[in-house]
Write a protein that holds these residues in place. Structure first.
Motif, PDB file in Angstrom:
ATOM      1  N   SER A   1       0.842  -1.186   0.000  1.00  0.00           N
ATOM      2  CA  SER A   1       0.000   0.000   0.000  1.00  0.00           C
ATOM      3  C   SER A   1       0.876   1.234   0.000  1.00  0.00           C
ATOM      4  N   HIS A   2       0.512   2.214  -0.793  1.00  0.00           N
ATOM      5  CA  HIS A   2       1.299   3.440  -0.859  1.00  0.00           C
ATOM      6  C   HIS A   2       0.949   4.377   0.280  1.00  0.00           C
ATOM      7  N   ARG A   3      -0.078   4.044   1.022  1.00  0.00           N
ATOM      8  CA  ARG A   3      -0.492   4.894   2.123  1.00  0.00           C
ATOM      9  C   ARG A   3      -0.481   4.094   3.417  1.00  0.00           C
ATOM     10  N   GLN A   4      -0.396   4.811   4.501  1.00  0.00           N
ATOM     11  CA  GLN A   4      -0.526   4.192   5.811  1.00  0.00           C
ATOM     12  C   GLN A   4      -1.620   4.960   6.537  1.00  0.00           C
ATOM     13  N   ASN A   5      -2.486   4.264   7.222  1.00  0.00           N
ATOM     14  CA  ASN A   5      -3.526   4.942   7.962  1.00  0.00           C
ATOM     15  C   ASN A   5      -3.622   4.350   9.352  1.00  0.00           C
ATOM     16  N   LEU A   6      -4.686   4.699  10.055  1.00  0.00           N
ATOM     17  CA  LEU A   6      -4.789   4.257  11.440  1.00  0.00           C
ATOM     18  C   LEU A   6      -4.871   2.747  11.562  1.00  0.00           C
ATOM     19  N   PHE A   7      -5.260   2.040  10.489  1.00  0.00           N
ATOM     20  CA  PHE A   7      -5.342   0.590  10.578  1.00  0.00           C
ATOM     21  C   PHE A   7      -3.965  -0.048  10.738  1.00  0.00           C
ATOM     22  N   ALA A   8      -2.944   0.553  10.148  1.00  0.00           N
ATOM     23  CA  ALA A   8      -1.590   0.028  10.297  1.00  0.00           C
ATOM     24  C   ALA A   8      -1.168   0.085  11.763  1.00  0.00           C
TER      25      ALA A   8
ATOM     26  N   GLU B   1      -9.755   7.682   2.806  1.00  0.00           N
ATOM     27  CA  GLU B   1      -8.431   8.182   2.437  1.00  0.00           C
ATOM     28  C   GLU B   1      -7.639   7.119   1.692  1.00  0.00           C
ATOM     29  N   GLU B   2      -7.693   5.892   2.197  1.00  0.00           N
ATOM     30  CA  GLU B   2      -6.985   4.791   1.538  1.00  0.00           C
ATOM     31  C   GLU B   2      -7.520   4.567   0.128  1.00  0.00           C
ATOM     32  N   SER B   3      -8.819   4.788  -0.043  1.00  0.00           N
ATOM     33  CA  SER B   3      -9.454   4.599  -1.351  1.00  0.00           C
ATOM     34  C   SER B   3      -9.362   5.840  -2.224  1.00  0.00           C
ATOM     35  N   LYS B   4      -8.742   6.883  -1.691  1.00  0.00           N
ATOM     36  CA  LYS B   4      -8.597   8.155  -2.407  1.00  0.00           C
ATOM     37  C   LYS B   4      -9.950   8.735  -2.802  1.00  0.00           C
ATOM     38  N   LEU B   5     -10.907   8.608  -1.884  1.00  0.00           N
ATOM     39  CA  LEU B   5     -12.242   9.139  -2.100  1.00  0.00           C
ATOM     40  C   LEU B   5     -12.486  10.338  -1.196  1.00  0.00           C
TER      41      LEU B   5
END
Length: 229
Positions: free
Chosen positions: A77-84, A150-154
């Motif tokens: 994944s190119h992004r990291q969010n709170l799930f990581a 955010e992860e879905s770029k929506l």
């Protein structure tokens, strides 16, 4: 991808005889982990090689720190969010800032296709209980919605997001206290099984054969609730 190369290395190491030298104590540990999880002893041995390789990638101390965990398990994944961060916290059962090998194997086992559904339900609840209160509260539902968007770029209007949160709470909160408890979560999953689709990784049945790009990210957007129809 780096993680995939590591997994290929594991597969190569397991061809023919298994030549990694281990102490009697380590073998007993692997036997114990195999008896307590959905993995075979050979699976645990393969995971041990992976674990040791990961543990040397940033800090060579034989342990997996958060930076290593996020880099390796979320490298697709190119992004990291709170799930990581949250997933690391749930793997880190002892809450000492590191993932020990036993924690690594036992947590991965919950994602195994043969793991009991109740274990998957409980684990998913812990992931979504961001503040460790024993409940999934309204602001946590909103945080999850925002993170997945955010992860879905929506990008959605705030009113739409609030409507999603309201629908989820309204659907799940059976006792009307404005939050979701473990019993309500279990009932919600019974009605919407897709909520825990992300809790099963089919290729964990073949750890020593093929281990594709390892990504543990939330797929809740596939559910019929928060991102549902």
């Amino acid at each position: 991808m780096w993680f995939f190369l590591v997994l290929n290395w594991i597969m190569h190491s397991l061809k023919g005889c298994f030549c990694l030298k281990k102490s009697r104590h380590l073998l007993e540990t692997h036997d114990t982990l195999a008896s307590e999880t959905c993995f075979s002893v050979n699976d645990v041995e393969a995971l041990y090689i992976l674990y040791k390789r990961l543990s040397r990638s940033i800090i060579d101390d034989g342990l997996i720190h958060k930076e290593v965990f996020v880099q390796a398990l979320f490298s697709c994944s190119h992004r990291q969010n709170l799930f990581a961060d949250r997933l690391f916290d749930v793997f880190d059962v002892k809450r000492n800032g590191i993932i020990e090998f036993g924690e690594f194997v036992r947590s991965l086992s919950i994602f195994h296709p043969k793991a009991p559904q109740q274990d998957k339900i409980t684990f998913a609840f812990k992931v979504y209980d961001l503040k460790n209160t024993g409940y999934i509260e309204r602001d946590e539902v909103k945080d999850m919605v925002l993170a997945i968007l955010e992860e879905s770029k929506l990008t959605l209007a705030n009113d739409t997001i609030e409507a999603m949160v309201h629908k989820t709470i309204e659907e799940a909160d059976l006792n009307g206290d404005g939050r979701i408890d473990p019993k309500e979560w279990k009932e919600l999953v019974r009605r919407y099984p897709s909520l825990i689709n992300n809790m099963t990784l089919p290729y964990l049945e073949e750890v020593t054969v093929l281990f594709p790009c390892f990504v543990i990210t939330s797929k809740v957007r596939d559910s019929q609730l928060v991102f549902g129809n």
